[in-house]
Structures are given as structure tokens and as C-alpha cells.
Design a protein around this motif. Structure first.
Motif, PDB file in Angstrom:
ATOM      1  N   PHE A  84      52.572 113.678 -59.143  1.00  0.00           N
ATOM      2  CA  PHE A  84      51.833 113.516 -57.891  1.00  0.00           C
ATOM      3  C   PHE A  84      52.847 113.480 -56.758  1.00  0.00           C
ATOM      4  CE2 PHE A  84      48.355 110.816 -55.573  1.00  0.00           C
ATOM      5  CZ  PHE A  84      48.382 111.722 -54.529  1.00  0.00           C
ATOM      6  N   PHE A  85      53.074 114.642 -56.140  1.00  0.00           N
ATOM      7  CA  PHE A  85      53.958 114.757 -54.991  1.00  0.00           C
ATOM      8  C   PHE A  85      53.282 115.674 -53.982  1.00  0.00           C
ATOM      9  CE2 PHE A  85      56.665 114.505 -58.806  1.00  0.00           C
ATOM     10  CZ  PHE A  85      57.291 113.289 -58.574  1.00  0.00           C
ATOM     11  N   ILE A  86      53.292 115.255 -52.715  1.00  0.00           N
ATOM     12  CA  ILE A  86      52.715 116.099 -51.673  1.00  0.00           C
ATOM     13  C   ILE A  86      53.665 117.227 -51.315  1.00  0.00           C
ATOM     14  CG2 ILE A  86      51.876 116.163 -49.285  1.00  0.00           C
ATOM     15  CD1 ILE A  86      49.995 114.805 -51.237  1.00  0.00           C
ATOM     16  N   ASP A  87      54.970 116.946 -51.293  1.00  0.00           N
ATOM     17  CA  ASP A  87      55.937 117.958 -50.916  1.00  0.00           C
ATOM     18  C   ASP A  87      57.010 118.050 -51.993  1.00  0.00           C
ATOM     19  OD1 ASP A  87      56.564 119.756 -48.564  1.00  0.00           O
ATOM     20  OD2 ASP A  87      58.507 118.783 -48.829  1.00  0.00           O
ATOM     21  N   VAL A  88      57.244 119.258 -52.502  1.00  0.00           N
ATOM     22  CA  VAL A  88      58.214 119.463 -53.571  1.00  0.00           C
ATOM     23  C   VAL A  88      59.090 120.662 -53.241  1.00  0.00           C
ATOM     24  CG1 VAL A  88      56.783 118.458 -55.384  1.00  0.00           C
ATOM     25  CG2 VAL A  88      56.592 120.901 -54.876  1.00  0.00           C
ATOM     26  N   GLU A  89      60.209 120.756 -53.939  1.00  0.00           N
ATOM     27  CA  GLU A  89      61.140 121.862 -53.714  1.00  0.00           C
ATOM     28  C   GLU A  89      60.633 123.146 -54.349  1.00  0.00           C
ATOM     29  OE1 GLU A  89      65.622 122.935 -55.245  1.00  0.00           O
ATOM     30  OE2 GLU A  89      65.242 120.886 -54.529  1.00  0.00           O
ATOM     31  N   ASP A  90      60.128 123.031 -55.584  1.00  0.00           N
ATOM     32  CA  ASP A  90      59.660 124.193 -56.336  1.00  0.00           C
ATOM     33  C   ASP A  90      58.266 123.871 -56.886  1.00  0.00           C
ATOM     34  OD1 ASP A  90      59.102 126.026 -58.508  1.00  0.00           O
ATOM     35  OD2 ASP A  90      61.219 126.562 -58.516  1.00  0.00           O
ATOM     36  N   VAL A  91      57.242 124.459 -56.304  1.00  0.00           N
ATOM     37  CA  VAL A  91      55.856 124.118 -56.653  1.00  0.00           C
ATOM     38  C   VAL A  91      55.565 124.398 -58.122  1.00  0.00           C
ATOM     39  CG1 VAL A  91      53.439 124.734 -56.247  1.00  0.00           C
ATOM     40  CG2 VAL A  91      54.989 124.420 -54.317  1.00  0.00           C
ATOM     41  N   GLU A  92      55.967 125.572 -58.589  1.00  0.00           N
ATOM     42  CA  GLU A  92      55.674 125.927 -59.976  1.00  0.00           C
ATOM     43  C   GLU A  92      56.403 125.005 -60.946  1.00  0.00           C
ATOM     44  OE1 GLU A  92      53.958 127.845 -63.135  1.00  0.00           O
ATOM     45  OE2 GLU A  92      53.504 128.139 -61.009  1.00  0.00           O
ATOM     46  N   ARG A  93      57.676 124.769 -60.710  1.00  0.00           N
ATOM     47  CA  ARG A  93      58.483 123.946 -61.617  1.00  0.00           C
ATOM     48  C   ARG A  93      58.105 122.473 -61.550  1.00  0.00           C
ATOM     49  NH1 ARG A  93      64.205 123.492 -59.466  1.00  0.00           N
ATOM     50  NH2 ARG A  93      63.151 121.859 -58.242  1.00  0.00           N
ATOM     51  N   ASP A  94      57.911 121.954 -60.332  1.00  0.00           N
ATOM     52  CA  ASP A  94      57.758 120.509 -60.148  1.00  0.00           C
ATOM     53  C   ASP A  94      56.322 120.021 -60.210  1.00  0.00           C
ATOM     54  OD1 ASP A  94      60.508 120.459 -59.753  1.00  0.00           O
ATOM     55  OD2 ASP A  94      60.329 120.628 -57.570  1.00  0.00           O
ATOM     56  N   LEU A  95      55.365 120.909 -60.005  1.00  0.00           N
ATOM     57  CA  LEU A  95      53.958 120.488 -59.974  1.00  0.00           C
ATOM     58  C   LEU A  95      53.086 121.230 -60.977  1.00  0.00           C
ATOM     59  CD1 LEU A  95      53.086 120.012 -56.174  1.00  0.00           C
ATOM     60  CD2 LEU A  95      53.071 118.277 -57.958  1.00  0.00           C
ATOM     61  N   VAL A  96      52.971 122.538 -60.808  1.00  0.00           N
ATOM     62  CA  VAL A  96      51.986 123.291 -61.584  1.00  0.00           C
ATOM     63  C   VAL A  96      52.324 123.301 -63.067  1.00  0.00           C
ATOM     64  CG1 VAL A  96      50.848 125.519 -61.897  1.00  0.00           C
ATOM     65  CG2 VAL A  96      51.413 124.720 -59.591  1.00  0.00           C
ATOM     66  N   ARG A  97      53.559 123.664 -63.387  1.00  0.00           N
ATOM     67  CA  ARG A  97      53.926 123.798 -64.795  1.00  0.00           C
ATOM     68  C   ARG A  97      53.781 122.484 -65.565  1.00  0.00           C
ATOM     69  NH1 ARG A  97      59.551 125.973 -65.076  1.00  0.00           N
ATOM     70  NH2 ARG A  97      58.577 127.634 -63.860  1.00  0.00           N
ATOM     71  N   PRO A  98      54.330 121.349 -65.070  1.00  0.00           N
ATOM     72  CA  PRO A  98      54.148 120.111 -65.837  1.00  0.00           C
ATOM     73  C   PRO A  98      52.701 119.638 -65.893  1.00  0.00           C
ATOM     74  CG  PRO A  98      55.347 119.704 -63.784  1.00  0.00           C
ATOM     75  CD  PRO A  98      55.279 121.177 -63.951  1.00  0.00           C
ATOM     76  N   ALA A  99      51.920 119.877 -64.827  1.00  0.00           N
ATOM     77  CA  ALA A  99      50.522 119.458 -64.840  1.00  0.00           C
ATOM     78  C   ALA A  99      49.725 120.235 -65.880  1.00  0.00           C
ATOM     79  CB  ALA A  99      49.904 119.638 -63.455  1.00  0.00           C
ATOM     80  N   VAL A 100      49.887 121.551 -65.889  1.00  0.00           N
ATOM     81  CA  VAL A 100      49.145 122.394 -66.841  1.00  0.00           C
ATOM     82  C   VAL A 100      49.670 122.198 -68.255  1.00  0.00           C
ATOM     83  CG1 VAL A 100      48.603 124.762 -67.500  1.00  0.00           C
ATOM     84  CG2 VAL A 100      48.530 124.094 -65.086  1.00  0.00           C
ATOM     85  N   ARG A 101      50.987 122.231 -68.401  1.00  0.00           N
ATOM     86  CA  ARG A 101      51.569 122.089 -69.733  1.00  0.00           C
ATOM     87  C   ARG A 101      51.218 120.741 -70.348  1.00  0.00           C
ATOM     88  NH1 ARG A 101      57.789 123.203 -69.997  1.00  0.00           N
ATOM     89  NH2 ARG A 101      57.051 125.351 -69.830  1.00  0.00           N
ATOM     90  N   GLY A 102      51.289 119.666 -69.556  1.00  0.00           N
ATOM     91  CA  GLY A 102      50.955 118.350 -70.083  1.00  0.00           C
ATOM     92  C   GLY A 102      49.508 118.258 -70.522  1.00  0.00           C
ATOM     93  N   THR A 103      48.610 118.843 -69.730  1.00  0.00           N
ATOM     94  CA  THR A 103      47.190 118.819 -70.069  1.00  0.00           C
ATOM     95  C   THR A 103      46.914 119.601 -71.347  1.00  0.00           C
ATOM     96  OG1 THR A 103      46.537 118.572 -67.756  1.00  0.00           O
ATOM     97  CG2 THR A 103      44.884 119.446 -69.261  1.00  0.00           C
ATOM     98  N   VAL A 104      47.451 120.804 -71.429  1.00  0.00           N
ATOM     99  CA  VAL A 104      47.237 121.618 -72.619  1.00  0.00           C
ATOM    100  C   VAL A 104      47.881 120.969 -73.844  1.00  0.00           C
ATOM    101  CG1 VAL A 104      47.725 123.849 -73.683  1.00  0.00           C
ATOM    102  CG2 VAL A 104      46.970 123.753 -71.300  1.00  0.00           C
ATOM    103  N   SER A 105      49.044 120.364 -73.665  1.00  0.00           N
ATOM    104  CA  SER A 105      49.707 119.688 -74.790  1.00  0.00           C
ATOM    105  C   SER A 105      48.854 118.552 -75.332  1.00  0.00           C
ATOM    106  CB  SER A 105      51.068 119.149 -74.350  1.00  0.00           C
ATOM    107  OG  SER A 105      51.981 120.185 -74.092  1.00  0.00           O
ATOM    108  N   ALA A 106      48.240 117.791 -74.435  1.00  0.00           N
ATOM    109  CA  ALA A 106      47.381 116.695 -74.877  1.00  0.00           C
ATOM    110  C   ALA A 106      46.183 117.218 -75.656  1.00  0.00           C
ATOM    111  CB  ALA A 106      46.921 115.874 -73.677  1.00  0.00           C
ATOM    112  N   LEU A 107      45.603 118.314 -75.184  1.00  0.00           N
ATOM    113  CA  LEU A 107      44.448 118.895 -75.867  1.00  0.00           C
ATOM    114  C   LEU A 107      44.842 119.532 -77.199  1.00  0.00           C
ATOM    115  CD1 LEU A 107      42.752 120.431 -72.722  1.00  0.00           C
ATOM    116  CD2 LEU A 107      41.849 118.557 -74.101  1.00  0.00           C
ATOM    117  N   GLU A 108      45.990 120.189 -77.223  1.00  0.00           N
ATOM    118  CA  GLU A 108      46.464 120.771 -78.483  1.00  0.00           C
ATOM    119  C   GLU A 108      46.721 119.683 -79.517  1.00  0.00           C
ATOM    120  OE1 GLU A 108      48.727 124.825 -76.914  1.00  0.00           O
ATOM    121  OE2 GLU A 108      49.854 122.951 -77.162  1.00  0.00           O
ATOM    122  N   ALA A 109      47.296 118.581 -79.068  1.00  0.00           N
ATOM    123  CA  ALA A 109      47.556 117.470 -79.988  1.00  0.00           C
ATOM    124  C   ALA A 109      46.251 116.904 -80.520  1.00  0.00           C
ATOM    125  CB  ALA A 109      48.366 116.385 -79.276  1.00  0.00           C
ATOM    126  N   ALA A 110      45.259 116.766 -79.647  1.00  0.00           N
ATOM    127  CA  ALA A 110      43.956 116.256 -80.080  1.00  0.00           C
ATOM    128  C   ALA A 110      43.308 117.205 -81.082  1.00  0.00           C
ATOM    129  CB  ALA A 110      43.044 116.052 -78.868  1.00  0.00           C
TER     130      ALA A 110
END
Length: 341
Positions: A84-110
Motif C-alpha cells: 500500500f503505497f500512493i507513490d512508488v518508483e516502479d509501479v509494476e515492480r513495487d505495486l502491481v506485481r507483488p499484489a497480483v502475485r501474492g493474491t494468485v499465490s494464496a489461491l494456488e496454495a488453497a
């Protein structure tokens, strides 16, 4: 058999309240954190009542299969971890990728577990709307405007939730998904850490807002958000998305509450919330960091409208009054030493 819940990012602002509530209700909790040995970050969790039923394990959102070894013997997964950051250096690296990857990882584990009955995802109103307008928002609304350049945090939350629903619509998924979409989450913290939402009050006191602006937020108490997650976990009729917000408050009202509480600092006095002031602040926003500037341009002068009847009906949530939540937040920040009086 005692039911076990996997809570990701268990030492986070919302997740720690979820963890506390689950323990109070007799569940065993396996909480993921970056470093279970870092007492500065997790000691407050280990000090919770019933912490004998709490197990802390290591996981990182950026790791592939971050949660894959933790779901075999759990009944529910609450995925609350997300950057959760309003301003980041790299949007894909710092926000999108960890948000999507973390969500999918949790669902894959389930999905690898034969025992998981339901996954609860902490999403956000950011996945419902990019900017408030005259519409009354419902669970049917989706944020269609955010991008890597426009409100990147909103974009990351939208992408993560869309990825979750795409996953759950696959064949042979043995569990269901329920999503909680909170507005700005405020309230007392269980640790000395400052959540991004509660940082708003510190920023107001520290002069980060040079004037009273036409900013109006939907708010919800963190204790009610935790209750919504736990009830969504077991309620037989819980289904789909849930807007989770109690009401609105603007910068004038927040500043008045802070002054009444005796907060010292650089609280704004000059009123720039009128039509001309708002136009001027939008122009000045172009000189702010890109994420902050984008947020100001899409939110100044707007008031969020939303419908929360579904969560009240299905989950029986009775929201705390917003003024009570803001007062509790300010007093809590004073007690932790984050605000001076």
C-alpha cells in the motif's frame, strides 16, 4: 477438531486485528510475516491473549509459491497482505506485481489443499472506483480508469482482485472466494507501526497539507473490517464482493476533531476547499510526485457515495460511527506518541 486459518501479512494493520479476533473466537491461526524472529515487528502478536494458538511463519509476496507449504492443514485462508503505497518508483515492480502475485499465490496454495473451504481476500474500494462521482457505488461497480500512470495503487488493487476472480472461475476449484472492499481504514493500532491510512492524520498535523482542501473520504473502522472478514469466512450465505464502509468525513471535520483533541503541530487553517481553491490545488498537484498528484487531481472536489446494505444484510455488520472511529484513531496516535498534544 479446532479449525485453523491462514492469515497472510498477519502483522499488518488490518490483518493483526483479524488475527486477534480469530484467536478470541477460538480459531488456531497460522500467520505469515516476513521474519517471525523479528520481535520488533511481530512481538505484539506473540503477546496477544490466546497466542498459544498462533503460529508465525515466513513468507514474502514477491516469492513464487510463497504460501504453498502452509495450507495443507488449514480450513480457511484470509489473504490480507498487499503493498500500500500512493507513490512508488516502479509501479509494476513495487505495486502491481507483488499484489497480483501474492493474491494468485494464496489461491494456488488453497487449491492444493483438500481442506480449505473458503478464501477471503482483502481488496479495496480502489478496485470499485478510481474517483468518486455522483453515482452510488455498489458491488457491481469496477474501477475501469486506473493505470500505471493514473492512481497506480488503485490499479494494483484492481488487477489483483480481477486476477482472483479469474482464478476462481477455473474448473475444479474446491473452495469459494469472498472479497472485502473497504474504504479508508482507520482506528486504533495493535502495534507502534503506522498504517498508510492512519498516516493521513500525522501528515495533516505535520503540515503536509498546506491548506484545507476539498477532500472527502469514505471511512471504516479497522475493528469492523476485521469483523467483516471473520464473518465472511463462516457465514453460509456470504458470496461475492462486499463494500465495507461506514460513512464519510472531509478534511475540515477531521481537522476539527484533531484540534478538539489538543493536537499540536501545523494543522491547516487556510481554506482552499472552494471552487477556485480546488482548481488551484489541482494545478499545483502537477508539481507533486506522480502518484500523489494523480490522486489529488482525481479526488479533489469529489464526494464518495456508496451502498453498504449487502454487508449489513449478509454478514450482520453494524458499523461504528465515523466520528467515533476518527476520535479513537487520533487518541490512539497520541498514546503511541505519533501526535503531540
Amino acid at each position: 477438531m479446532q479449525e485453523r486459518v491462514l492469515v497472510t501479512g498477519a502483522n499488518g494493520f488490518i490483518a493483526s486485528h483479524i488475527t486477534k479476533l480469530l484467536l478470541e473466537q477460538g480459531f488456531a491461526v497460522r500467520g505469515t510475516v516476513r521474519n517471525p524472529s523479528n520481535l520488533e515487528a511481530v512481538g505484539f502478536l506473540k503477546a496477544l491473549p490466546s497466542a498459544g494458538n498462533l503460529e508465525l511463519v515466513s513468507a514474502d509476496l514477491n516469492d513464487e509459491g510463497a504460501f504453498s507449504s502452509y495450507t495443507e492443514d488449514v480450513d480457511y485462508v484470509i489473504h490480507a497482505a498487499s503493498p500500500f503505497f500512493i507513490d512508488v518508483e516502479d509501479v509494476e515492480r513495487d505495486l502491481v506485481r507483488p499484489a497480483v502475485r501474492g493474491t494468485v499465490s494464496a489461491l494456488e496454495a488453497a487449491a492444493k489443499s483438500t481442506r480449505v473451504k473458503r478464501v477471503i481476500l482483502t481488496s479495496s474500494m480502489a478496485a470499485v472506483t478510481d474517483a468518486p462521482d455522483d453515482r452510488v457505488l455498489t458491488e457491481a461497480d469496477w474501477n475501469e480508469k486506473s493505470s500505471a500512470k493514473r492512481n497506480p495503487y488503485y490499479y494494483s488493487k484492481t488487477q489483483a482482485e480481477r486476477a482472483a476472480w479469474a482464478f476462481i472461475n477455473r474448473d475444479n476449484i474446491g473452495f469459494d472466494l469472498v472479497v472485502i472492499n473497504p474504504f479508508m481504514v482507520a482506528g486504533p493500532s495493535l502495534s507502534t507501526g503506522i498504517s498508510t491510512s492512519n498516516q493521513l492524520f500525522i501528515d495533516i498535523a505535520n503540515g503536509q497539507y498546506p491548506a484545507l482542501m476539498a477532500l472527502n473520504w469514505g471511512f471504516v473502522d479497522v475493528r469492523d473490517v476485521a469483523q467483516a472478514h471473520v464473518r465472511a469466512m463462516t457465514a453460509p450465505n456470504a458470496k461475492g464482493r462486499y463494500i465495507c464502509s461506514a460513512g464519510n468525513m472531509d478534511m475540515h471535520q477531521i481537522t476539527d476533531i484533531m484540534r478538539s483533541a489538543g493536537v499540536r503541530g501545523k494543522l491547516p487553517f487556510f481554506d482552499m476547499s472552494g471552487q477556485l481553491g480546488t482548481a488551484a490545488m489541482k494545478l499545483l498537484s502537477h508539481f507533486q510526485p506522480s502518484g500523489i498528484g494523480s490522486y489529488l487531481r482525481t479526488h479533489l472536489g469529489s464526494v464518495p457515495h456508496f451502498e453498504n446494505s449487502k454487508i449489513r444484510r449478509d454478514l450482520g455488520i453494524e458499523f461504528r460511527d465515523v466520528e467515533e472511529t476518527i476520535c479513537d484513531t487520533v487518541n490512539d496516535l497520541i498514546e503511541w506518541g505519533h501526535l503531540s498534544v
